[in-house]
Write a protein that holds these residues in place. Sequence first.
Motif, PDB file in Angstrom:
ATOM      1  N   TYR A  59       0.837  -1.200   0.000  1.00  0.00           N
ATOM      2  CA  TYR A  59       0.000   0.000   0.000  1.00  0.00           C
ATOM      3  C   TYR A  59       0.876   1.256   0.000  1.00  0.00           C
ATOM      4  O   TYR A  59       0.602   2.227  -0.716  1.00  0.00           O
ATOM      5  CB  TYR A  59      -0.915   0.016   1.224  1.00  0.00           C
ATOM      6  N   THR A  60       1.928   1.236   0.821  1.00  0.00           N
ATOM      7  CA  THR A  60       2.843   2.379   0.869  1.00  0.00           C
ATOM      8  C   THR A  60       3.504   2.582  -0.488  1.00  0.00           C
ATOM      9  O   THR A  60       3.616   3.715  -0.980  1.00  0.00           O
ATOM     10  CB  THR A  60       3.910   2.162   1.950  1.00  0.00           C
ATOM     11  N   LEU A  61       3.950   1.486  -1.091  1.00  0.00           N
ATOM     12  CA  LEU A  61       4.565   1.557  -2.413  1.00  0.00           C
ATOM     13  C   LEU A  61       3.624   2.210  -3.417  1.00  0.00           C
ATOM     14  O   LEU A  61       4.013   3.135  -4.152  1.00  0.00           O
ATOM     15  CB  LEU A  61       4.927   0.140  -2.874  1.00  0.00           C
ATOM     16  N   LEU A  62       2.380   1.751  -3.458  1.00  0.00           N
ATOM     17  CA  LEU A  62       1.416   2.262  -4.431  1.00  0.00           C
ATOM     18  C   LEU A  62       1.198   3.762  -4.243  1.00  0.00           C
ATOM     19  O   LEU A  62       1.203   4.537  -5.212  1.00  0.00           O
ATOM     20  CB  LEU A  62       0.088   1.517  -4.283  1.00  0.00           C
ATOM     21  N   ALA A  63       1.015   4.184  -2.983  1.00  0.00           N
ATOM     22  CA  ALA A  63       0.743   5.595  -2.708  1.00  0.00           C
ATOM     23  C   ALA A  63       1.944   6.472  -3.063  1.00  0.00           C
ATOM     24  O   ALA A  63       1.793   7.531  -3.680  1.00  0.00           O
ATOM     25  CB  ALA A  63       0.370   5.774  -1.240  1.00  0.00           C
ATOM     26  N   VAL A  64       3.139   6.044  -2.682  1.00  0.00           N
ATOM     27  CA  VAL A  64       4.340   6.843  -2.929  1.00  0.00           C
ATOM     28  C   VAL A  64       4.603   6.985  -4.429  1.00  0.00           C
ATOM     29  O   VAL A  64       4.957   8.073  -4.914  1.00  0.00           O
ATOM     30  CB  VAL A  64       5.550   6.219  -2.207  1.00  0.00           C
ATOM     31  N   LEU A  65       4.431   5.905  -5.182  1.00  0.00           N
ATOM     32  CA  LEU A  65       4.648   5.985  -6.630  1.00  0.00           C
ATOM     33  C   LEU A  65       3.645   6.935  -7.284  1.00  0.00           C
ATOM     34  O   LEU A  65       4.004   7.695  -8.195  1.00  0.00           O
ATOM     35  CB  LEU A  65       4.552   4.593  -7.257  1.00  0.00           C
ATOM     36  N   HIS A  66       2.398   6.913  -6.828  1.00  0.00           N
ATOM     37  CA  HIS A  66       1.404   7.829  -7.393  1.00  0.00           C
ATOM     38  C   HIS A  66       1.703   9.275  -6.994  1.00  0.00           C
ATOM     39  O   HIS A  66       1.433  10.199  -7.774  1.00  0.00           O
ATOM     40  CB  HIS A  66      -0.009   7.417  -6.968  1.00  0.00           C
ATOM     41  N   GLU A  67       2.253   9.469  -5.802  1.00  0.00           N
ATOM     42  CA  GLU A  67       2.646  10.830  -5.421  1.00  0.00           C
ATOM     43  C   GLU A  67       3.772  11.332  -6.322  1.00  0.00           C
ATOM     44  O   GLU A  67       3.752  12.470  -6.799  1.00  0.00           O
ATOM     45  CB  GLU A  67       3.092  10.874  -3.961  1.00  0.00           C
ATOM     46  N   LEU A  68       4.775  10.487  -6.552  1.00  0.00           N
ATOM     47  CA  LEU A  68       5.880  10.878  -7.435  1.00  0.00           C
ATOM     48  C   LEU A  68       5.376  11.168  -8.844  1.00  0.00           C
ATOM     49  O   LEU A  68       5.809  12.135  -9.485  1.00  0.00           O
ATOM     50  CB  LEU A  68       6.940   9.772  -7.455  1.00  0.00           C
ATOM     51  N   LEU A 182      17.823  -7.618 -13.786  1.00  0.00           N
ATOM     52  CA  LEU A 182      17.275  -8.048 -15.061  1.00  0.00           C
ATOM     53  C   LEU A 182      16.935  -9.522 -14.935  1.00  0.00           C
ATOM     54  O   LEU A 182      17.753 -10.309 -14.435  1.00  0.00           O
ATOM     55  CB  LEU A 182      18.301  -7.821 -16.177  1.00  0.00           C
ATOM     56  N   ASN A 183      15.741  -9.914 -15.355  1.00  0.00           N
ATOM     57  CA  ASN A 183      15.345 -11.315 -15.195  1.00  0.00           C
ATOM     58  C   ASN A 183      16.193 -12.229 -16.083  1.00  0.00           C
ATOM     59  O   ASN A 183      16.951 -11.776 -16.944  1.00  0.00           O
ATOM     60  CB  ASN A 183      13.846 -11.494 -15.496  1.00  0.00           C
ATOM     61  N   GLU A 184      16.070 -13.531 -15.847  1.00  0.00           N
ATOM     62  CA  GLU A 184      16.927 -14.492 -16.549  1.00  0.00           C
ATOM     63  C   GLU A 184      16.703 -14.471 -18.051  1.00  0.00           C
ATOM     64  O   GLU A 184      17.639 -14.731 -18.823  1.00  0.00           O
ATOM     65  CB  GLU A 184      16.681 -15.901 -15.996  1.00  0.00           C
ATOM     66  N   ASP A 185      15.488 -14.177 -18.491  1.00  0.00           N
ATOM     67  CA  ASP A 185      15.207 -14.123 -19.927  1.00  0.00           C
ATOM     68  C   ASP A 185      15.700 -12.830 -20.569  1.00  0.00           C
ATOM     69  O   ASP A 185      15.706 -12.706 -21.802  1.00  0.00           O
ATOM     70  CB  ASP A 185      13.708 -14.281 -20.188  1.00  0.00           C
ATOM     71  N   GLY A 186      16.072 -11.869 -19.741  1.00  0.00           N
ATOM     72  CA  GLY A 186      16.617 -10.623 -20.249  1.00  0.00           C
ATOM     73  C   GLY A 186      15.605  -9.683 -20.872  1.00  0.00           C
ATOM     74  O   GLY A 186      15.987  -8.769 -21.616  1.00  0.00           O
ATOM     75  N   ASP A 187      14.314  -9.868 -20.552  1.00  0.00           N
ATOM     76  CA  ASP A 187      13.304  -9.004 -21.182  1.00  0.00           C
ATOM     77  C   ASP A 187      12.516  -8.169 -20.181  1.00  0.00           C
ATOM     78  O   ASP A 187      11.694  -7.341 -20.580  1.00  0.00           O
ATOM     79  CB  ASP A 187      12.334  -9.836 -22.022  1.00  0.00           C
ATOM     80  N   LEU A 188      12.751  -8.360 -18.888  1.00  0.00           N
ATOM     81  CA  LEU A 188      12.025  -7.605 -17.876  1.00  0.00           C
ATOM     82  C   LEU A 188      12.963  -7.200 -16.741  1.00  0.00           C
ATOM     83  O   LEU A 188      13.862  -7.963 -16.354  1.00  0.00           O
ATOM     84  CB  LEU A 188      10.888  -8.443 -17.281  1.00  0.00           C
ATOM     85  N   PHE A 189      12.740  -6.003 -16.224  1.00  0.00           N
ATOM     86  CA  PHE A 189      13.434  -5.577 -15.014  1.00  0.00           C
ATOM     87  C   PHE A 189      12.555  -5.866 -13.804  1.00  0.00           C
ATOM     88  O   PHE A 189      11.324  -5.869 -13.897  1.00  0.00           O
ATOM     89  CB  PHE A 189      13.754  -4.082 -15.062  1.00  0.00           C
ATOM     90  N   VAL A 190      13.205  -6.083 -12.683  1.00  0.00           N
ATOM     91  CA  VAL A 190      12.534  -6.162 -11.390  1.00  0.00           C
ATOM     92  C   VAL A 190      13.134  -5.057 -10.529  1.00  0.00           C
ATOM     93  O   VAL A 190      14.362  -4.932 -10.461  1.00  0.00           O
ATOM     94  CB  VAL A 190      12.744  -7.535 -10.717  1.00  0.00           C
ATOM     95  N   ALA A 191      12.283  -4.231  -9.918  1.00  0.00           N
ATOM     96  CA  ALA A 191      12.796  -3.094  -9.154  1.00  0.00           C
ATOM     97  C   ALA A 191      12.091  -2.980  -7.808  1.00  0.00           C
ATOM     98  O   ALA A 191      10.923  -3.367  -7.661  1.00  0.00           O
ATOM     99  CB  ALA A 191      12.628  -1.800  -9.949  1.00  0.00           C
ATOM    100  N   ARG A 192      12.819  -2.409  -6.845  1.00  0.00           N
ATOM    101  CA  ARG A 192      12.317  -2.242  -5.478  1.00  0.00           C
ATOM    102  C   ARG A 192      12.502  -0.781  -5.053  1.00  0.00           C
ATOM    103  O   ARG A 192      13.497  -0.436  -4.404  1.00  0.00           O
ATOM    104  CB  ARG A 192      13.050  -3.191  -4.528  1.00  0.00           C
ATOM    105  N   PRO A 193      11.552   0.091  -5.397  1.00  0.00           N
ATOM    106  CA  PRO A 193      11.702   1.519  -5.079  1.00  0.00           C
ATOM    107  C   PRO A 193      11.736   1.841  -3.588  1.00  0.00           C
ATOM    108  O   PRO A 193      12.159   2.938  -3.207  1.00  0.00           O
ATOM    109  CB  PRO A 193      10.472   2.152  -5.739  1.00  0.00           C
ATOM    110  N   LEU A 194      11.293   0.919  -2.723  1.00  0.00           N
ATOM    111  CA  LEU A 194      11.327   1.165  -1.275  1.00  0.00           C
ATOM    112  C   LEU A 194      12.621   0.670  -0.646  1.00  0.00           C
ATOM    113  O   LEU A 194      12.679   0.522   0.577  1.00  0.00           O
ATOM    114  CB  LEU A 194      10.129   0.486  -0.594  1.00  0.00           C
ATOM    115  N   ALA A 195      13.658   0.469  -1.440  1.00  0.00           N
ATOM    116  CA  ALA A 195      14.910  -0.111  -0.930  1.00  0.00           C
ATOM    117  C   ALA A 195      15.513   0.696   0.210  1.00  0.00           C
ATOM    118  O   ALA A 195      16.203   0.137   1.066  1.00  0.00           O
ATOM    119  CB  ALA A 195      15.929  -0.240  -2.074  1.00  0.00           C
TER     120      ALA A 195
END
Length: 289
Positions: A59-68, A182-195
């Motif tokens: 929930y925090t992630l969703l709200a913060v990303l929409h604020e940005l 980068l995922n093993e197939d090399g076509d998608l990123f995985v990211a953690r903005p709350l790091a």
Amino acid sequence: MLDDADDIHPLFHGAPKGLEFRKLRKRLVQQAREAIETYGMARAGDRWLVCLSGGKDSYTLLAVLHELKWRGLLPVDLLACNLDQGQPGFPATVLPDFLTRMGVPHRIEYQDTYSVVIDKIKPGGTMCSLCSRLRRGNLYRIAREEGCSTVILGHHRDDILETFFMNLFHGGRLASMPPRLLNEDGDLFVARPLAFVAEADCDRFARAMGYPIIPCDLCGSQEGLQRAQVKKLLDEWEARVPGRRQVMFRALMNVRPSHLADPGLFDFAGLMQQMAPDTDNPPQLRDAD
């Protein structure tokens, strides 16, 4: 921060007006922005699949990303996604009702991976590894179907630290959750903005906003117990020395391979070639026999 309902996303309607909450909200937004910029997560025009479990972190992630995004600091499209894995007792209507009410674009996907895990894992075995692989595979599929370049997860600083110590204590390796990969197939990123965000801040924010939190106790596992033990250890350290978690996290950003012991990361054998010659005591040549 603006709290006028006409000026902000519905996710922030009814936000507390007190100074402490405003400071908390500002800190969360700044830390997420810093992580996004530090690890190059955002590219203008991209589409992000924001994964929601219904816990305080997502929930925090969703709200913060929409604020940005509202502030013009995140030039990407956001699509919220919940993967209902069929765990017994999961309140399936909570998230779709909430997201619809908030006007958040979303996709709800039902895949009964829970039954697969129960069928494959023997009683008493660890469910988390297989469950995680099945969940990640479905999220990758959904991201591709929705034209998303990045799968966004709600892991925070404390999750990253706990994973580091679990790998240290139980895996015999120095590794954790990277803020971006980068995922093993090399076509998608995985990211953690709350790091860079503390778990306690996620908890305070989500509860202050009154979001309908779904408890994270639908299934127990051996890994869950290990993580709980590590969390307890970190809590004890933090209680004795406040700020220790942040110091440890900074260490993950300040790695010195030459002061560890992995010959694959640092050429210890090559140090001999770097040694300056001893001009005062040159090597002596032996006389030929």
